[in-house]
Motif scaffolding. Structure first.
Motif, PDB file in Angstrom:
ATOM      1  N   ARG A 181      -3.929   4.399  -3.135  1.00  0.00           N
ATOM      2  CA  ARG A 181      -5.225   4.698  -2.534  1.00  0.00           C
ATOM      3  C   ARG A 181      -6.301   4.392  -3.554  1.00  0.00           C
ATOM      4  NH1 ARG A 181      -2.526   9.897  -0.968  1.00  0.00           N
ATOM      5  NH2 ARG A 181      -1.577   9.435   1.045  1.00  0.00           N
ATOM      6  N   TRP A 222       5.015  -1.035   2.895  1.00  0.00           N
ATOM      7  CA  TRP A 222       3.975  -1.362   3.872  1.00  0.00           C
ATOM      8  C   TRP A 222       2.980  -2.301   3.221  1.00  0.00           C
ATOM      9  CZ3 TRP A 222       6.631   3.044   3.650  1.00  0.00           C
ATOM     10  CH2 TRP A 222       7.062   3.635   4.833  1.00  0.00           C
ATOM     11  N   GLU A 223       2.651  -3.360   3.912  1.00  0.00           N
ATOM     12  CA  GLU A 223       1.587  -4.276   3.520  1.00  0.00           C
ATOM     13  C   GLU A 223       0.539  -4.158   4.609  1.00  0.00           C
ATOM     14  OE1 GLU A 223       3.618  -7.997   3.363  1.00  0.00           O
ATOM     15  OE2 GLU A 223       4.660  -7.507   1.514  1.00  0.00           O
ATOM     16  N   ASP A 224      -0.537  -3.435   4.316  1.00  0.00           N
ATOM     17  CA  ASP A 224      -1.530  -3.046   5.328  1.00  0.00           C
ATOM     18  C   ASP A 224      -0.815  -2.256   6.412  1.00  0.00           C
ATOM     19  OD1 ASP A 224      -3.706  -4.137   3.970  1.00  0.00           O
ATOM     20  OD2 ASP A 224      -3.250  -6.137   4.739  1.00  0.00           O
ATOM     21  N   SER A 225      -0.785  -2.734   7.646  1.00  0.00           N
ATOM     22  CA  SER A 225      -0.140  -1.970   8.713  1.00  0.00           C
ATOM     23  C   SER A 225       1.279  -2.456   8.993  1.00  0.00           C
ATOM     24  CB  SER A 225      -0.972  -2.067   9.994  1.00  0.00           C
ATOM     25  OG  SER A 225      -1.065  -3.422  10.396  1.00  0.00           O
ATOM     26  N   ARG A 226       1.708  -3.523   8.344  1.00  0.00           N
ATOM     27  CA  ARG A 226       3.041  -4.090   8.568  1.00  0.00           C
ATOM     28  C   ARG A 226       4.069  -3.384   7.702  1.00  0.00           C
ATOM     29  NH1 ARG A 226       5.046  -9.829   6.634  1.00  0.00           N
ATOM     30  NH2 ARG A 226       7.070  -9.830   7.649  1.00  0.00           N
ATOM     31  N   GLN A 227       5.120  -2.876   8.334  1.00  0.00           N
ATOM     32  CA  GLN A 227       6.174  -2.170   7.620  1.00  0.00           C
ATOM     33  C   GLN A 227       7.403  -3.056   7.519  1.00  0.00           C
ATOM     34  OE1 GLN A 227       9.005  -0.393   9.628  1.00  0.00           O
ATOM     35  NE2 GLN A 227       9.991  -0.161   7.661  1.00  0.00           N
ATOM     36  N   THR A 258       0.817  -1.214   0.000  1.00  0.00           N
ATOM     37  CA  THR A 258       0.000   0.000   0.000  1.00  0.00           C
ATOM     38  C   THR A 258       0.855   1.270   0.000  1.00  0.00           C
ATOM     39  OG1 THR A 258      -0.132  -0.074   2.415  1.00  0.00           O
ATOM     40  CG2 THR A 258      -1.937  -1.098   1.178  1.00  0.00           C
ATOM     41  N   ARG A 259       2.115   1.137   0.360  1.00  0.00           N
ATOM     42  CA  ARG A 259       3.005   2.299   0.412  1.00  0.00           C
ATOM     43  C   ARG A 259       4.422   1.831   0.117  1.00  0.00           C
ATOM     44  NH1 ARG A 259       1.249   6.915   2.490  1.00  0.00           N
ATOM     45  NH2 ARG A 259       2.708   8.535   3.052  1.00  0.00           N
TER      46      ARG A 259
END
Length: 194
Positions: free
Chosen positions: A55, A117-122, A39-40
């Motif tokens: 997004r 980042w994969e969802d909230s995991r960095q 996602t980022r």
């Protein structure tokens, strides 16, 4: 009953075989990365510090400028990273035994750093120097301990400027979703509708 027992045996044997095959394929990769889950993304290399975010299915550059990102370039980078092979693993014990340092491998400081980042995991990948023998590249996933030697084509995947990842089209139009077009000039107006 014998046919059902044989069918159950084959089913469970095949399921185990597939999981073994999948595990072997994953072990052959430098690290795990699912491009669809990212996602980022942040890339730091030399003077470049670039951050992109996805997004609602659309990639945008969010730093150092705000602009639409070239989704194809980002997908190429992420897919290339996801398929990097693991050529060799250097464990902390091997580093100590061979008197290797992170500085000698180009990881302190790193030549480049890729963070995602994969969802909230960095997660983050430190990229070192090219190995003097065998033309491999030293990389280390943050907080993993072991250093992996992978192919040097990772260096070609990394962007060298913000413009490389910037969307080149003037307008972000989706032709399939466009219902009409209106052109106004001094001479008059044209309206097109679908």
């Amino acid at each position: 009953a014998a046919v059902m027992a044989l069918g159950a045996f084959i089913y469970f044997f095949e399921a185990r075989l597939d999981s073994t095959r999948t595990r072997q394929e994953n072990e052959a990769l430098a690290f795990r990365l699912d491009p669809d889950e990212v996602t980022r993304l942040r890339v730091e290399a030399g003077d470049l510090a670039l951050e992109c975010a996805r997004r609602e299915g659309q990639w945008r550059i969010v730093a150092p400028i705000q602009a639409r990102a070239a989704a194809g370039e980002l997908e190429r980078l992420l897919t290339g990273m996801a398929h990097l092979p693991r050529l060799q693993v250097i464990t902390p014990a091997q580093m100590k035994k061979n008197k290797l340092t992170r500085l000698a491998l180009g990881l302190d400081p790193p030549a480049a750093r890729v963070q995602w980042w994969e969802d909230s995991r960095q997660r983050a990948l430190w990229i070192g120097r090219v190995a003097p023998v065998g033309a491999g590249l030293y990389v280390e996933e943050e907080d993993r301990g072991a250093i992996v030697v992978t192919e040097t084509n990772l260096l070609q995947l990394l962007p060298v400027s913000v413009n490389q990842l910037r969307e080149r089209t003037l307008f972000g139009l989706d032709p399939e979703r466009t219902r009409g077009l209106e052109l106004r000039t001094v001479a008059g107006m044209i309206q097109l509708t679908r």
